[in-house]
Design a protein around this motif. Structure first.
Motif, PDB file in Angstrom:
ATOM      1  N   LEU A   1       6.804  -6.071  -9.504  1.00 39.07           N
ATOM      2  CA  LEU A   1       8.170  -5.544  -9.494  1.00 39.07           C
ATOM      3  C   LEU A   1       9.078  -6.328  -8.564  1.00 39.07           C
ATOM      4  O   LEU A   1      10.243  -6.569  -8.881  1.00 39.07           O
ATOM      5  CB  LEU A   1       8.162  -4.057  -9.115  1.00 39.07           C
ATOM      6  CG  LEU A   1       7.588  -3.125 -10.160  1.00 39.07           C
ATOM      7  CD1 LEU A   1       7.459  -1.708  -9.602  1.00 39.07           C
ATOM      8  CD2 LEU A   1       8.452  -3.112 -11.409  1.00 39.07           C
ATOM      9  N   ARG A   2       8.569  -6.724  -7.412  1.00 40.73           N
ATOM     10  CA  ARG A   2       9.363  -7.532  -6.460  1.00 40.73           C
ATOM     11  C   ARG A   2       9.734  -8.879  -7.075  1.00 40.73           C
ATOM     12  O   ARG A   2      10.860  -9.357  -6.919  1.00 40.73           O
ATOM     13  CB  ARG A   2       8.589  -7.773  -5.153  1.00 40.73           C
ATOM     14  CG  ARG A   2       8.444  -6.582  -4.249  1.00 40.73           C
ATOM     15  CD  ARG A   2       9.716  -6.258  -3.499  1.00 40.73           C
ATOM     16  NE  ARG A   2      10.246  -7.394  -2.789  1.00 40.73           N
ATOM     17  CZ  ARG A   2      10.359  -7.519  -1.494  1.00 40.73           C
ATOM     18  NH1 ARG A   2       9.951  -6.534  -0.731  1.00 40.73           N
ATOM     19  NH2 ARG A   2      10.886  -8.583  -0.947  1.00 40.73           N
ATOM     20  N   ARG A   3       8.767  -9.523  -7.740  1.00 40.65           N
ATOM     21  CA  ARG A   3       9.043 -10.817  -8.377  1.00 40.65           C
ATOM     22  C   ARG A   3      10.045 -10.666  -9.523  1.00 40.65           C
ATOM     23  O   ARG A   3      10.921 -11.498  -9.707  1.00 40.65           O
ATOM     24  CB  ARG A   3       7.751 -11.442  -8.894  1.00 40.65           C
ATOM     25  CG  ARG A   3       6.903 -12.029  -7.811  1.00 40.65           C
ATOM     26  CD  ARG A   3       5.711 -12.788  -8.389  1.00 40.65           C
ATOM     27  NE  ARG A   3       4.641 -12.737  -7.417  1.00 40.65           N
ATOM     28  CZ  ARG A   3       3.468 -12.144  -7.590  1.00 40.65           C
ATOM     29  NH1 ARG A   3       3.177 -11.571  -8.731  1.00 40.65           N
ATOM     30  NH2 ARG A   3       2.574 -12.139  -6.640  1.00 40.65           N
ATOM     31  N   THR A   4       9.902  -9.595 -10.286  1.00 35.58           N
ATOM     32  CA  THR A   4      10.770  -9.368 -11.429  1.00 35.58           C
ATOM     33  C   THR A   4      12.205  -9.053 -10.972  1.00 35.58           C
ATOM     34  O   THR A   4      13.157  -9.520 -11.563  1.00 35.58           O
ATOM     35  CB  THR A   4      10.234  -8.204 -12.286  1.00 35.58           C
ATOM     36  OG1 THR A   4       8.903  -8.505 -12.669  1.00 35.58           O
ATOM     37  CG2 THR A   4      11.078  -7.992 -13.521  1.00 35.58           C
ATOM     38  N   ALA A   5      12.310  -8.255  -9.917  1.00 33.87           N
ATOM     39  CA  ALA A   5      13.627  -7.849  -9.418  1.00 33.87           C
ATOM     40  C   ALA A   5      14.327  -8.982  -8.663  1.00 33.87           C
ATOM     41  O   ALA A   5      15.522  -8.955  -8.463  1.00 33.87           O
ATOM     42  CB  ALA A   5      13.493  -6.634  -8.520  1.00 33.87           C
ATOM     43  N   GLY A   6      13.559  -9.983  -8.270  1.00 35.31           N
ATOM     44  CA  GLY A   6      14.165 -11.113  -7.547  1.00 35.31           C
ATOM     45  C   GLY A   6      14.116 -10.825  -6.126  1.00 35.31           C
ATOM     46  O   GLY A   6      14.358 -11.141  -5.144  1.00 35.31           O
TER      47      GLY A   6
ATOM     48  N   PRO B   1       0.808  -1.218   0.000  1.00 34.62           N
ATOM     49  CA  PRO B   1       0.000   0.000   0.000  1.00 34.62           C
ATOM     50  C   PRO B   1       0.847   1.277   0.000  1.00 34.62           C
ATOM     51  O   PRO B   1       0.455   2.285  -0.584  1.00 34.62           O
ATOM     52  CB  PRO B   1      -0.837  -0.110   1.275  1.00 34.62           C
ATOM     53  CG  PRO B   1      -0.919  -1.560   1.550  1.00 34.62           C
ATOM     54  CD  PRO B   1       0.410  -2.108   1.107  1.00 34.62           C
ATOM     55  N   ARG B   2       2.030   1.217   0.619  1.00 34.67           N
ATOM     56  CA  ARG B   2       2.911   2.387   0.600  1.00 34.67           C
ATOM     57  C   ARG B   2       3.378   2.668  -0.832  1.00 34.67           C
ATOM     58  O   ARG B   2       3.434   3.818  -1.273  1.00 34.67           O
ATOM     59  CB  ARG B   2       4.098   2.155   1.517  1.00 34.67           C
ATOM     60  CG  ARG B   2       4.967   3.363   1.690  1.00 34.67           C
ATOM     61  CD  ARG B   2       6.051   3.114   2.710  1.00 34.67           C
ATOM     62  NE  ARG B   2       6.721   4.349   3.060  1.00 34.67           N
ATOM     63  CZ  ARG B   2       7.599   4.463   4.024  1.00 34.67           C
ATOM     64  NH1 ARG B   2       7.904   3.408   4.764  1.00 34.67           N
ATOM     65  NH2 ARG B   2       8.173   5.608   4.276  1.00 34.67           N
ATOM     66  N   PHE B   3       3.721   1.617  -1.559  1.00 28.92           N
ATOM     67  CA  PHE B   3       4.093   1.781  -2.965  1.00 28.92           C
ATOM     68  C   PHE B   3       2.914   2.345  -3.751  1.00 28.92           C
ATOM     69  O   PHE B   3       3.094   3.213  -4.620  1.00 28.92           O
ATOM     70  CB  PHE B   3       4.549   0.439  -3.556  1.00 28.92           C
ATOM     71  CG  PHE B   3       4.947   0.534  -4.994  1.00 28.92           C
ATOM     72  CD1 PHE B   3       6.201   0.996  -5.353  1.00 28.92           C
ATOM     73  CD2 PHE B   3       4.066   0.168  -6.002  1.00 28.92           C
ATOM     74  CE1 PHE B   3       6.578   1.090  -6.687  1.00 28.92           C
ATOM     75  CE2 PHE B   3       4.425   0.254  -7.337  1.00 28.92           C
ATOM     76  CZ  PHE B   3       5.686   0.720  -7.684  1.00 28.92           C
TER      77      PHE B   3
ATOM     78  N   GLY C   1      -1.853  -0.546  -7.381  1.00 29.41           N
ATOM     79  CA  GLY C   1      -0.486  -0.214  -6.975  1.00 29.41           C
ATOM     80  C   GLY C   1       0.166  -1.347  -6.202  1.00 29.41           C
ATOM     81  O   GLY C   1       1.356  -1.619  -6.367  1.00 29.41           O
ATOM     82  N   CYS C   2      -0.629  -2.032  -5.370  1.00 34.09           N
ATOM     83  CA  CYS C   2      -0.101  -3.179  -4.610  1.00 34.09           C
ATOM     84  C   CYS C   2       0.298  -4.308  -5.562  1.00 34.09           C
ATOM     85  O   CYS C   2       1.332  -4.953  -5.381  1.00 34.09           O
ATOM     86  CB  CYS C   2      -1.141  -3.687  -3.619  1.00 34.09           C
ATOM     87  SG  CYS C   2      -1.656  -2.456  -2.405  1.00 34.09           S
ATOM     88  N   GLU C   3      -0.524  -4.536  -6.561  1.00 29.46           N
ATOM     89  CA  GLU C   3      -0.214  -5.574  -7.546  1.00 29.46           C
ATOM     90  C   GLU C   3       1.031  -5.215  -8.346  1.00 29.46           C
ATOM     91  O   GLU C   3       1.857  -6.078  -8.638  1.00 29.46           O
ATOM     92  CB  GLU C   3      -1.404  -5.814  -8.479  1.00 29.46           C
ATOM     93  CG  GLU C   3      -2.620  -6.398  -7.779  1.00 29.46           C
ATOM     94  CD  GLU C   3      -2.351  -7.737  -7.114  1.00 29.46           C
ATOM     95  OE1 GLU C   3      -1.608  -8.564  -7.687  1.00 29.46           O
ATOM     96  OE2 GLU C   3      -2.888  -7.963  -6.020  1.00 29.46           O
ATOM     97  N   MET C   4       1.186  -3.923  -8.679  1.00 31.06           N
ATOM     98  CA  MET C   4       2.402  -3.476  -9.367  1.00 31.06           C
ATOM     99  C   MET C   4       3.623  -3.733  -8.495  1.00 31.06           C
ATOM    100  O   MET C   4       4.667  -4.170  -8.988  1.00 31.06           O
ATOM    101  CB  MET C   4       2.317  -1.978  -9.690  1.00 31.06           C
ATOM    102  CG  MET C   4       1.368  -1.617 -10.793  1.00 31.06           C
ATOM    103  SD  MET C   4       1.172   0.167 -10.996  1.00 31.06           S
ATOM    104  CE  MET C   4       2.848   0.734 -11.139  1.00 31.06           C
ATOM    105  N   TYR C   5       3.511  -3.458  -7.206  1.00 29.68           N
ATOM    106  CA  TYR C   5       4.600  -3.694  -6.251  1.00 29.68           C
ATOM    107  C   TYR C   5       4.999  -5.169  -6.267  1.00 29.68           C
ATOM    108  O   TYR C   5       6.202  -5.492  -6.339  1.00 29.68           O
ATOM    109  CB  TYR C   5       4.161  -3.278  -4.856  1.00 29.68           C
ATOM    110  CG  TYR C   5       5.142  -3.616  -3.770  1.00 29.68           C
ATOM    111  CD1 TYR C   5       6.201  -2.775  -3.477  1.00 29.68           C
ATOM    112  CD2 TYR C   5       5.006  -4.787  -3.021  1.00 29.68           C
ATOM    113  CE1 TYR C   5       7.107  -3.084  -2.474  1.00 29.68           C
ATOM    114  CE2 TYR C   5       5.915  -5.102  -2.022  1.00 29.68           C
ATOM    115  CZ  TYR C   5       6.951  -4.254  -1.754  1.00 29.68           C
ATOM    116  OH  TYR C   5       7.863  -4.556  -0.768  1.00 29.68           O
ATOM    117  N   LEU C   6       4.029  -6.049  -6.206  1.00 26.36           N
ATOM    118  CA  LEU C   6       4.329  -7.484  -6.183  1.00 26.36           C
ATOM    119  C   LEU C   6       4.983  -7.940  -7.481  1.00 26.36           C
ATOM    120  O   LEU C   6       5.920  -8.755  -7.462  1.00 26.36           O
ATOM    121  CB  LEU C   6       3.047  -8.281  -5.900  1.00 26.36           C
ATOM    122  CG  LEU C   6       2.441  -8.026  -4.511  1.00 26.36           C
ATOM    123  CD1 LEU C   6       1.095  -8.740  -4.395  1.00 26.36           C
ATOM    124  CD2 LEU C   6       3.388  -8.437  -3.412  1.00 26.36           C
TER     125      LEU C   6
END
Length: 136
Positions: free
Chosen positions: A131-136, A76-78, A124-129
């Protein structure tokens, strides 16, 4: 790691939906600036310390049953950062031009807030997740 009541962000999204709808109806740049400040406080200080979270904690949560669950505050912060981006772009459109940019950016932020408020789907939360998966 901050943990937040899962109902809090939906409450904030509902207030954000009302504010952004009012911005689109009135074309009020100052009202969008107010929402940008709310987004900025949530992004910088953290969602639990945002004005809408404070209002939820003081006025709404005491009247509800205990929370069924808590979630990590990072997604949610993202989402607040994403909302801030669209609000800043919208402000540029309203104050510098072109006006359609302000309308379009505000409309995008409104759509995301509406999805969260009504359906509990935080873009936005889904985008965060992702990005986290993509970045490793």
């Amino acid at each position: 790691m901050d943990r937040i009541d899962v109902r809090g962000p939906r409450f904030g999204a509902a207030l954000t939906t009302v504010v952004l709808a009012a911005v689109l109806i009135t074309g009020s740049g100052p009202l969008l600036a107010f929402q940008a400040v709310v987004f900025a406080l949530g992004a910088v200080a953290g969602v639990p310390r945002s004005p809408y979270a404070w209002l939820f904690r003081v006025a709404v949560r005491p009247r509800l049953s205990p929370p069924a669950g808590f979630e990590d505050a990072a997604p949610p912060r993202f989402a607040q950062c994403v909302g801030l981006f669209f609000a800043v772009v919208g402000l540029a459109g309203y104050f510098v031009g072109p006006q359609w940019l302000g309308l379009a950016a505000t409309g995008c932020a409104l759509a995301a807030a509406f999805l969260n408020a009504v359906f509990g789907y935080c873009l936005g939360c889904e985008m965060y997740l992702v990005l986290r998966r993509t970045a490793g």
